[in-house]
Write a protein that holds these residues in place. Structure first.
Motif: not given
Length: 225
Positions: A76-103
């Protein structure tokens, strides 16, 4: 096509029509794809991660019980913590593209799977897992028993948890920890339970409280036989 990958992500799988869902069932059960009578094996490792929209009803096709049963966990996926939600919004607004790296590469992944499968499981803990599932089946709120696939999923997940903790044996706490995510999607409530707002998790919690954890065998401190 995109099906031939190590990890298949199905976003909102309950929006796909039944025909597509049945095709995914073949992938999960047989690890193969059949098109126009020709069968092709999928690469190893192969696993499916799927999300569901639990709120909307329009254009949604509930998954068949046989398909739901093929998934190891339901998380079950709940809402993220407030600071994580802020980081999500700021990342989208920045226009930066997320890049997945193999682990991890496929070879290493398969080696980890084999290592987890070798984690020792004491017979008392297999019995503990079976008793938990059978206790759920005794509930008047449930229609139909939990089958061996549920028990096996619990034990396999407990092995993985023990391996990630650096242990070569599972403990009763490993079994108890994975019980809810490994069983909640296999619990089918009666209409009375649904109308009474009973949840699968509440039924599982009652079962977990009713079944006592086994004690360590003899003086052995590590459940490793």
């Amino acid at each position: 096509g995109p099906i031939f990958a190590n990890c298949l992500l199905c976003d909102e799988i309950n929006r796909t029509p039944p025909r597509t869902q049945s095709a995914v069932l073949e992938l999960m059960e047989e690890r193969q794809v059949t098109v126009f009578g020709e069968t092709r094996k999928l690469p190893e490792p192969f696993f499916v991660i799927a999300t569901q929209n639990p709120l909307e009803q329009e254009g949604v096709y509930p998954l068949a019980e046989a398909q739901v049963d093929r998934f190891l966990f339901k998380v079950m996926v709940d809402l993220p913590p407030e600071e994580h939600e802020i980081a999500i919004v700021e990342h989208v607004l920045s226009g930066r593209k997320a890049k997945a790296e193999p682990v991890v590469d496929p070879t290493r992944f398969l080696a980890v799977q084999r290592a987890a499968a070798e984690v020792f499981v004491h017979r008392d803990l297999v019995q503990f897992a079976v008793r938990l599932c059978r206790q759920v089946s005794k509930s008047a709120m449930v229609r139909g028993p939990l089958g061996p696939r549920a028990t096996l999923s619990m034990v396999r997940a407990a092995q993985a948890r023990a391996a990630l903790s650096g242990r070569q044996w599972i403990s009763p706490h490993d079994v108890g920890y994975v019980f809810l995510p490994a069983a909640r999607h296999r619990v089918h409530l009666t209409p009375d339970a649904v109308y009474g707002e009973v949840t699968a998790d509440s039924v599982l919690e009652e079962a977990r409280e009713a079944v006592p954890m086994p004690r360590k065998p003899g003086s052995n401190p590590e459940w490793n036989g």
